[in-house]
Design an enzyme around this catalytic site. Sequence first.
Site, PDB file in Angstrom:
ATOM      1  N   HIS A  49     -11.879 -18.453  -2.237  1.00 26.80           N
ATOM      2  CA  HIS A  49     -12.131 -17.187  -1.541  1.00 26.80           C
ATOM      3  C   HIS A  49     -11.250 -16.086  -2.132  1.00 26.80           C
ATOM      4  CE1 HIS A  49     -12.169 -14.056   1.523  1.00 26.80           C
ATOM      5  NE2 HIS A  49     -10.857 -14.204   1.676  1.00 26.80           N
ATOM      6  N   ASP A  77     -21.475   9.462 -22.077  1.00 24.14           N
ATOM      7  CA  ASP A  77     -21.372   8.019 -21.810  1.00 24.14           C
ATOM      8  C   ASP A  77     -19.914   7.627 -21.956  1.00 24.14           C
ATOM      9  OD1 ASP A  77     -21.797   5.138 -21.752  1.00 24.14           O
ATOM     10  OD2 ASP A  77     -23.859   5.542 -22.355  1.00 24.14           O
ATOM     11  N   TRP A 102      -4.661 -18.781  -4.383  1.00 21.27           N
ATOM     12  CA  TRP A 102      -5.046 -17.855  -5.461  1.00 21.27           C
ATOM     13  C   TRP A 102      -3.854 -17.532  -6.364  1.00 21.27           C
ATOM     14  CZ3 TRP A 102      -3.919 -12.734  -6.996  1.00 21.27           C
ATOM     15  CH2 TRP A 102      -2.984 -12.075  -6.203  1.00 21.27           C
ATOM     16  N   SER A 159     -12.068  -9.444 -20.332  1.00 19.74           N
ATOM     17  CA  SER A 159     -12.992  -8.441 -19.805  1.00 19.74           C
ATOM     18  C   SER A 159     -12.232  -7.220 -19.280  1.00 19.74           C
ATOM     19  CB  SER A 159     -13.839  -9.070 -18.696  1.00 19.74           C
ATOM     20  OG  SER A 159     -14.386  -8.092 -17.864  1.00 19.74           O
ATOM     21  N   SER A 160     -11.167  -7.478 -18.506  1.00 17.48           N
ATOM     22  CA  SER A 160     -10.414  -6.363 -17.920  1.00 17.48           C
ATOM     23  C   SER A 160      -9.756  -5.507 -18.992  1.00 17.48           C
ATOM     24  CB  SER A 160      -9.316  -6.879 -17.004  1.00 17.48           C
ATOM     25  OG  SER A 160      -9.863  -7.525 -15.913  1.00 17.48           O
ATOM     26  N   HIS A 185       2.189  -8.330  -8.665  1.00 13.93           N
ATOM     27  CA  HIS A 185       2.411  -7.128  -7.884  1.00 13.93           C
ATOM     28  C   HIS A 185       1.705  -5.900  -8.461  1.00 13.93           C
ATOM     29  CE1 HIS A 185       3.573  -4.636  -4.706  1.00 13.93           C
ATOM     30  NE2 HIS A 185       3.831  -3.737  -5.620  1.00 13.93           N
ATOM     31  N   GLU A 188      -0.886  -5.949 -10.039  1.00 17.07           N
ATOM     32  CA  GLU A 188      -2.300  -6.228  -9.759  1.00 17.07           C
ATOM     33  C   GLU A 188      -2.735  -5.660  -8.402  1.00 17.07           C
ATOM     34  OE1 GLU A 188      -4.931  -7.401 -11.163  1.00 17.07           O
ATOM     35  OE2 GLU A 188      -6.180  -7.885  -9.416  1.00 17.07           O
ATOM     36  N   TYR A 235      -1.707  -3.062  -7.075  1.00 16.04           N
ATOM     37  CA  TYR A 235      -1.888  -1.622  -7.251  1.00 16.04           C
ATOM     38  C   TYR A 235      -3.100  -1.309  -8.099  1.00 16.04           C
ATOM     39  CZ  TYR A 235       1.903  -0.864  -4.311  1.00 16.04           C
ATOM     40  OH  TYR A 235       2.651  -0.867  -3.185  1.00 16.04           O
ATOM     41  N   SER A 280      -9.600  10.684  -2.411  1.00 13.00           N
ATOM     42  CA  SER A 280      -9.223  12.058  -2.755  1.00 13.00           C
ATOM     43  C   SER A 280     -10.419  12.885  -3.204  1.00 13.00           C
ATOM     44  CB  SER A 280      -8.174  12.053  -3.875  1.00 13.00           C
ATOM     45  OG  SER A 280      -7.048  11.326  -3.461  1.00 13.00           O
ATOM     46  N   HIS A 286       9.803  -9.225  -4.511  1.00  8.87           N
ATOM     47  CA  HIS A 286       9.669  -9.195  -3.047  1.00  8.87           C
ATOM     48  C   HIS A 286       8.689 -10.263  -2.555  1.00  8.87           C
ATOM     49  CE1 HIS A 286       6.450  -5.772  -3.336  1.00  8.87           C
ATOM     50  NE2 HIS A 286       5.884  -6.945  -3.457  1.00  8.87           N
ATOM     51  N   HIS A 287       8.004 -10.910  -3.485  1.00 12.90           N
ATOM     52  CA  HIS A 287       7.184 -12.069  -3.105  1.00 12.90           C
ATOM     53  C   HIS A 287       8.006 -13.349  -3.137  1.00 12.90           C
ATOM     54  CE1 HIS A 287       3.370  -9.814  -3.274  1.00 12.90           C
ATOM     55  NE2 HIS A 287       4.009  -9.100  -4.183  1.00 12.90           N
ATOM     56  N   THR A 308       3.794   6.814  -1.596  1.00 19.07           N
ATOM     57  CA  THR A 308       2.612   6.474  -0.799  1.00 19.07           C
ATOM     58  C   THR A 308       2.511   7.418   0.390  1.00 19.07           C
ATOM     59  OG1 THR A 308       3.027   4.187  -1.433  1.00 19.07           O
ATOM     60  CG2 THR A 308       1.359   4.548   0.246  1.00 19.07           C
ATOM     61  N   LYS A 334       1.020  10.684  -0.503  1.00 20.50           N
ATOM     62  CA  LYS A 334      -0.441  10.661  -0.580  1.00 20.50           C
ATOM     63  C   LYS A 334      -1.062  10.786   0.801  1.00 20.50           C
ATOM     64  CE  LYS A 334      -1.881   9.468  -4.306  1.00 20.50           C
ATOM     65  NZ  LYS A 334      -2.634   9.260  -5.414  1.00 20.50           N
ATOM     66  N   ARG A 364       0.339 -19.575   7.037  1.00 16.03           N
ATOM     67  CA  ARG A 364      -0.926 -19.346   6.346  1.00 16.03           C
ATOM     68  C   ARG A 364      -1.322 -20.604   5.572  1.00 16.03           C
ATOM     69  NH1 ARG A 364       1.012 -15.626   1.138  1.00 16.03           N
ATOM     70  NH2 ARG A 364      -1.190 -15.604   0.595  1.00 16.03           N
TER      71      ARG A 364
HETATM   72  C1  HEM Z   1       4.057   0.549   0.891  1.00 19.31           C
HETATM   73  C2  HEM Z   1       3.409  -0.359   0.225  1.00 19.31           C
HETATM   74  C3  HEM Z   1       3.615  -1.879   0.257  1.00 19.31           C
HETATM   75  C4  HEM Z   1       4.707  -2.636   0.534  1.00 19.31           C
HETATM   76  C5  HEM Z   1       6.072  -2.127   0.941  1.00 19.31           C
HETATM   77  C6  HEM Z   1       4.330  -4.029   0.389  1.00 19.31           C
HETATM   78  C7  HEM Z   1       5.156  -5.114   0.547  1.00 19.31           C
HETATM   79  C8  HEM Z   1       4.789  -6.438   0.428  1.00 19.31           C
HETATM   80  C9  HEM Z   1       5.674  -7.575   0.494  1.00 19.31           C
HETATM   81  C10 HEM Z   1       7.177  -7.507   0.709  1.00 19.31           C
HETATM   82  C11 HEM Z   1       4.935  -8.718   0.331  1.00 19.31           C
HETATM   83  C12 HEM Z   1       5.410 -10.161   0.296  1.00 19.31           C
HETATM   84  C13 HEM Z   1       5.370 -10.784   1.646  1.00 19.31           C
HETATM   85  C14 HEM Z   1       5.666 -12.259   1.653  1.00 19.31           C
HETATM   86  O1  HEM Z   1       5.057 -13.014   0.846  1.00 19.31           O
HETATM   87  O2  HEM Z   1       6.491 -12.683   2.500  1.00 19.31           O
HETATM   88  C15 HEM Z   1       3.564  -8.300   0.171  1.00 19.31           C
HETATM   89  C16 HEM Z   1       2.505  -9.161  -0.010  1.00 19.31           C
HETATM   90  C17 HEM Z   1       1.258  -8.768  -0.422  1.00 19.31           C
HETATM   91  N1  HEM Z   1       0.818  -7.463  -0.569  1.00 19.31           N
HETATM   92 FE1  HEM Z   1       1.905  -5.798  -0.167  1.00 19.31          FE
HETATM   93  N2  HEM Z   1       3.021  -4.091   0.038  1.00 19.31           N
HETATM   94  C18 HEM Z   1       2.560  -2.798  -0.068  1.00 19.31           C
HETATM   95  C19 HEM Z   1       1.295  -2.408  -0.429  1.00 19.31           C
HETATM   96  C20 HEM Z   1       0.295  -3.279  -0.838  1.00 19.31           C
HETATM   97  C21 HEM Z   1      -0.952  -2.880  -1.407  1.00 19.31           C
HETATM   98  C22 HEM Z   1      -1.359  -1.445  -1.682  1.00 19.31           C
HETATM   99  C23 HEM Z   1      -1.647  -4.012  -1.656  1.00 19.31           C
HETATM  100  C24 HEM Z   1      -3.034  -4.192  -2.233  1.00 19.31           C
HETATM  101  C25 HEM Z   1      -3.946  -3.313  -2.334  1.00 19.31           C
HETATM  102  C26 HEM Z   1      -0.839  -5.125  -1.251  1.00 19.31           C
HETATM  103  C27 HEM Z   1      -1.241  -6.443  -1.334  1.00 19.31           C
HETATM  104  C28 HEM Z   1      -0.456  -7.518  -1.052  1.00 19.31           C
HETATM  105  C29 HEM Z   1      -0.874  -8.887  -1.210  1.00 19.31           C
HETATM  106  C30 HEM Z   1      -2.236  -9.380  -1.754  1.00 19.31           C
HETATM  107  C31 HEM Z   1       0.174  -9.679  -0.792  1.00 19.31           C
HETATM  108  C32 HEM Z   1       0.213 -11.184  -0.644  1.00 19.31           C
HETATM  109  C33 HEM Z   1       0.294 -11.915  -1.897  1.00 19.31           C
HETATM  110  C34 HEM Z   1       0.232 -13.403  -1.596  1.00 19.31           C
HETATM  111  O3  HEM Z   1       1.270 -13.985  -1.267  1.00 19.31           O
HETATM  112  O4  HEM Z   1      -0.867 -13.977  -1.680  1.00 19.31           O
HETATM  113  N3  HEM Z   1       0.337  -4.649  -0.745  1.00 19.31           N
HETATM  114  N4  HEM Z   1       3.518  -6.903   0.231  1.00 19.31           N
HETATM  115 CU   LIG Z   2       4.043  -7.076  -4.139  1.00 20.18          CU
END
Ligand code: HEM
Ligand SMILES: [Cu+2]
Length: 524
Positions: A69, A98, A138, A166-167, A250, A252, A254, A265, A299-300, A325, A328, A447
């Site tokens: 998924h 184009d 994933w 591709s990307s 990370h 990614e 963004y 916008s 931070h992950h 952010t 914005k 999770r």
């Molecule tokens: C102010 C902006 C953001 C902050 C401060 C933030 C912070 C964080 C932090 C600290 C984690 C890790 C949490 C953990 O695993 O315990 C996390 C996970 C995640 N964030 Fe964000 N994030 C922000 C914006 C975004 C945006 C814009 C996206 C995507 C469009 C995003 C997608 C994700 C995803 C997919 C995960 C989980 C990854 C995984 O473990 O599978 N975040 N974020």
């Molecule tokens: Cu991150």
Amino acid sequence: MGEHHGPMKGIKRWLYATNHKDIGAMYLWFSFIMFLTGGALAMIIRAELMYPGLQLVDPNFFNQMTTTHGLIMVFGAVMPGFVGLANLMVPMMIGAPDMALPRLNNWSFWILPFAFSLLIIAIIQSFLGISDAPNFGWTFYAPLSTKYGPASTDFFIFSVHMMGISSIMGAVNVIVTIFNLRAPGMTLMKMPLFVWTWLITAFLLIAVMPVLAGAVTMMLTDRHFGTSFFDAAGGGDPVLFQHVFWFFGHPEVYIMILPAFGIVSAIIPTFARKPLFGYASMVYATASIAFLSFVVWAHHMFTVGLPLAGNLFYMYMTMLIAVPTGVKVFNWVATMWKGSMTFEVPMLFAIAFVILFTIGGFSGLMLAITPVDQQYHDTYFVVAHFHYVLVSGAVFSIIAGVYYWLPKWTGRMYNIGLAKLHFWCSLIFVNLLFFPMHFVGLAGMPRRYSDYSLQFADFNWWISIGGFGFGVSQLILLWILIDICFRKKGEAVSDQVWEGAEGLEWTLPSPAPYHSFTTPPVVK
Ligand code: HEM
Ligand SMILES: [Cu+2]
């Protein structure tokens, strides 16, 4: 125009496609099919989690569902969705005929169906009980994916390599197009924000896709060629895997949100009938977010045992992202402030985006606080966070963009009543689905588990109802698209389509001609 300048006939038009609108349309349909496929897998997850205990699937199969998924949604739905919009809109927005490299464009697209068939065949084989699909999440952490991964892991690695190729090709194309094909007078600081956000996204892609390719290549050699990059027994380190993965991972996330900022916008000024507030600050904010995204990956990894000073550095850097952010979000709200707002369907999705994405940003800030992340990490709170940013953020913005530009592509207006129904159903169910996840997460529900303790039962029932509701709501969108694209329903629209719309794309006829701008418009 010349004799051979129209589209080819039949299947050749699509197989040999070099036209940015044909390729963009294929990307968007591909993305939508993947969205429904990934969604079907999510329905299996939510069906199992509707009640405590195991009802439908065994834990190994459950893990395959969460893994595939996530992979399908990230790489198959969200990324190709944005690429489709880039293909369709960037040439029209900069006054070009184009994309700059149309044959490369054909490759970028056609690699994807092959990449994803590898994953989907693995899933089908799993359904049939023949073998296992990838089952390590994933994020495919080693040593789970190297030492214990099923045979399909090798196909997964090949698939990721293809997606990466591709990307990268797609990103090169976007950059070359924007740098070389802008209409006379369109300086960088006159480009629409969607073009800006895509330019910056393309650089992110080129920077991090090779890192992902490196990670899966090291996995491959660890699995088959006796290396031990990620194996402590041979002198390697599983934490190295996480560093490499998140240095890609990370930025990614963004990659999956910056183009969304560009879409929103474009839409908000149109329906607020005011120019975008703070154009230049929007550009600089986008660039700062992109830059900061490279220095926050750990931070992950707050719970893997990094040095304290490391954790503190990543905490402060992550929190810093909230500043651009916030700029914005402030600018979008200021654009609406005292505007003559109307609430057409794209605007509804755009406003929902601003509010719900902000919720996702706040939960992100909470997660960024190192000491409390010890509690939230790997709980449903994280699931709530990233679904707010990715579903009510990235996916809502793609849908908003489709509703905004669809009349330009087809020359006709879709069924507005149904589209509003689609919006309200999506809005209600997306919150029923993801909001309670914050609470079960804070209360400690982990999770990626197929079962949970009894105290989470009520919330999970509602979450599943939200999930099914959201899934079914997307069939309304499917119907709207079939109606307008294949049944050719809908009233003809003007070139301008939306009263307050500005930008070069609205000076073209609707539907836009095959080679968008054959003579470059002059931008004052
Ligand atoms: C102010 C902006 C953001 C902050 C401060 C933030 C912070 C964080 C932090 C600290 C984690 C890790 C949490 C953990 O695993 O315990 C996390 C996970 C995640 N964030 Fe964000 N994030 C922000 C914006 C975004 C945006 C814009 C996206 C995507 C469009 C995003 C997608 C994700 C995803 C997919 C995960 C989980 C990854 C995984 O473990 O599978 N975040 N974020
Ligand atoms: Cu991150």
